[in-house]
Design an enzyme around this catalytic site. Structure first.
Site, PDB file in Angstrom:
ATOM      1  N   SER A 260       0.856  -1.183   0.000  1.00 22.10           N
ATOM      2  CA  SER A 260       0.000   0.000   0.000  1.00 22.10           C
ATOM      3  C   SER A 260       0.893   1.234   0.000  1.00 22.10           C
ATOM      4  O   SER A 260       2.114   1.133   0.045  1.00 22.10           O
ATOM      5  CB  SER A 260      -0.893   0.005   1.238  1.00 22.10           C
ATOM      6  N   LYS A 261       0.251   2.390  -0.020  1.00 23.71           N
ATOM      7  CA  LYS A 261       0.983   3.663  -0.063  1.00 23.71           C
ATOM      8  C   LYS A 261       2.024   3.767   1.045  1.00 23.71           C
ATOM      9  O   LYS A 261       3.083   4.353   0.890  1.00 23.71           O
ATOM     10  CB  LYS A 261       0.004   4.821   0.062  1.00 23.71           C
ATOM     11  N   ARG A 262       1.645   3.207   2.172  1.00 17.68           N
ATOM     12  CA  ARG A 262       2.507   3.219   3.346  1.00 17.68           C
ATOM     13  C   ARG A 262       3.897   2.630   3.049  1.00 17.68           C
ATOM     14  O   ARG A 262       4.884   2.978   3.701  1.00 17.68           O
ATOM     15  CB  ARG A 262       1.748   2.390   4.376  1.00 17.68           C
ATOM     16  N   GLY A 264       5.604   3.153   0.492  1.00 18.54           N
ATOM     17  CA  GLY A 264       6.350   3.998  -0.447  1.00 18.54           C
ATOM     18  C   GLY A 264       5.587   4.108  -1.745  1.00 18.54           C
ATOM     19  O   GLY A 264       4.383   3.882  -1.792  1.00 18.54           O
TER      20      GLY A 264
END
Ligand code: GLU
Length: 480
Positions: A260-262, A264
């Site tokens: 996920s975005k977390r 990177g």
């Protein structure tokens, strides 16, 4: 031909060939966000599979969610694929434009008794939901209209069209990655094909489009495996051949959680624009995320096209590892054409002299892991005099360095034919005459010429900068 013999034991499941080679794959992104890592990998696998078998690779933009589909997302998908060298056959198909065709199929299914008009009210649906919740069971709509007498249907009432899904028995998919997967038909519900406003649902549109486009192999993320069980009855109802399914495990982060975005950057343009990754490195990395060929790590596109098959796709989720991507990127940077790198780096650094960059590239690229590092490494070539010093390089100019630089200046000034060898001879001579090691001369020289503590080899630097600029930079830092 190859297509019918190469793909292993599950060939019997494949529908009759529709394209000349038989194999048709597709990438079907929803343009509701950027092209992300998982989508890019799905596209690559479909592309490689089609190209390996001499088949076709099609692109379908699934833009039926009008509220969430955007033109910038479509543009990002197209440019992302182009960047990765993934070309598609024919024009991209836009799903929304085919809504009439989808509705037509739904109406045919009603006429043939494979679908029905359902007049259930919101209250009735809410009651079934509450019942399912109370019984702690998943909601399976059981519509009283499924087997209703056509004469009893109310005129002028809103309705949806529902699939008459099978309720007895079980459905088994011989997935080319997941193996044999079975779901009891009692688990399936009569999904909606057409909404009350007459618009088709995603589930219907995908099947109609895949059929009409002649798709023989559906290769996609395993988050769609459940959908396959809901989509198959639509094929059966229409008497259409089933596609071969291959559901690829999702990509996880190094911590094991779904990417996920977390973790990177997930949009692929960030790898290009922010992380300075070359497309061939990204492709190679995507390929190795879930597919393997012995222990090979560096696999060219040509080699991948020759080798790729679904047998090499692993069953467990792959882990995204930026370090591996950077290692591959370093490899591809070193293998890349210097003029091409110069062009890319000029755009990043805003450098004007691409010829100089091209000449410098063999020494610059030796150690860069990405294009940004390459650009930063090239900055000294274009720095204006007097050079701003990197704080870490200031030390190198202290003590008797200024005096040493003056001696070097005199010695280099006498060099006639300026190149690596002649400048090296001059610098060595200074070291000898001063009774110091070459490094003791080279370090202040490096600082004066580049403003930094690290740089390509000092004689390469001298040769690249040329006599006038080199002497100017030395003079700026020497004692007079
Ligand atoms: N549009 C779907 C997605 O972006 C893919 C549908 C499919 O591959 O069948 O996830």
């Amino acid at each position: 031909m190859g297509a019918t013999t190469d793909i292993g034991t599950d060939r019997a499941l494949a529908p009759a060939p529709t394209a000349t080679s038989g194999i048709v794959t597709r990438f079907a992104p929803s343009p509701t966000g950027y092209l992300h890592l998982g989508g890019a990998r799905t596209a690559l696998f479909n592309w490689l599979f089609a190209r390996h078998h001499g088949g076709k690779f099609l692109l379908r933009i699934e833009d039926t969610d009008r509220a969430r589909s955007t033109q910038p997302a479509i543009d990002a998908i197209l440019s992302g694929l182009t960047w990765l060298g993934i070309d598609w056959d024919g024009d991209a198909v836009f799903q929304f434009a085919r809504a009439d065709r989808h509705a037509e199929v739904a109406h045919q299914m009603v006429a043939s008794g494979h679908a029905y008009r359902c007049y259930m009210t919101q209250d009735e649906i809410a009651a079934q939901r509450a019942e399912a919740q109370a019984a702690k069971k998943p909601l399976r709509i059981r519509s009283p209209w499924r087997d209703a007498d056509p004469a009893s249907v109310p005129a002028d009432q809103p309705f949806v069209v529902r699939l008459k899904a099978p309720r007895e028995g079980a459905t088994t998919i011989q997935d080319r990655v997941q193996g044999s997967v079975t779901v009891q038909n009692a688990e399936l519900d009569d999904l909606i094909l057409l909404r009350s406003d007459g618009t088709p649902t995603y589930m219907l549109a995908v099947v109609v489009d895949d059929h009409d486009m002649g798709v023989t192999h559906v290769i996609r993320g395993d988050d769609h495996l459940n959908n396959a069980f809901r989509q198959l009855p639509i094929y059966t109802a229409n008497g259409w051949p089933e596609p071969v399914y291959a559901h690829i495990p999702l990509i996880h982060g190094t911590d094991g959680a779904k990417l996920s975005k977390r973790h990177g950057a997930v949009g692929i343009e960030a790898y290009r624009d922010e992380l300075g990754i070359l497309p061939e490195a990204f492709d190679n990395y995507l390929l190795r995320l879930g597919w393997g060929h012995d222990d090979d790590e560096i696999i060219s596109r040509t080699q991948a096209t020759e080798w790729f098959d679904l047998d090499g796709v692993g069953k467990s989720p792959s882990r995204f590892d930026i370090k591996k991507l950077e290692n591959l990127n370093g490899h591809y940077i070193r293998a890349a054409d210097d003029a091409r790198l110069a062009q890319l780096v000029a755009a990043i650094g805003g450098y004007r002299d691409e010829d100089l960059l091209t000449r410098a590239m063999p020494v610059l690229k030796a150690r860069a892991a990405n294009l940004n590092e390459l650009s930063a490494g090239a900055a000294f070539l274009f720095a204006a005099r007097p050079l701003d010093m990197d704080p870490s390089a200031l030390d190198l100019l202290s003590g008797d360095a200024a005096q040493l630089l003056a001696t070097l200046h005199a010695s280099l000034d006498a060099v006639q034919q300026w190149d690596q060898e002649t400048t090296e001879a001059a610098v060595r001579q200074v070291a000898e005459s001063q009774g110091v090691k070459l490094g003791q001369v080279a370090q202040p020289l490096r600082a004066a010429l580049t403003g930094r503590k690290t740089s390509p080899g000092i004689f390469d630097v001298l040769a690249l900068l040329g006599k006038e600029e080199s002497l100017g930079r030395i003079a700026d830092k020497m004692a007079v």
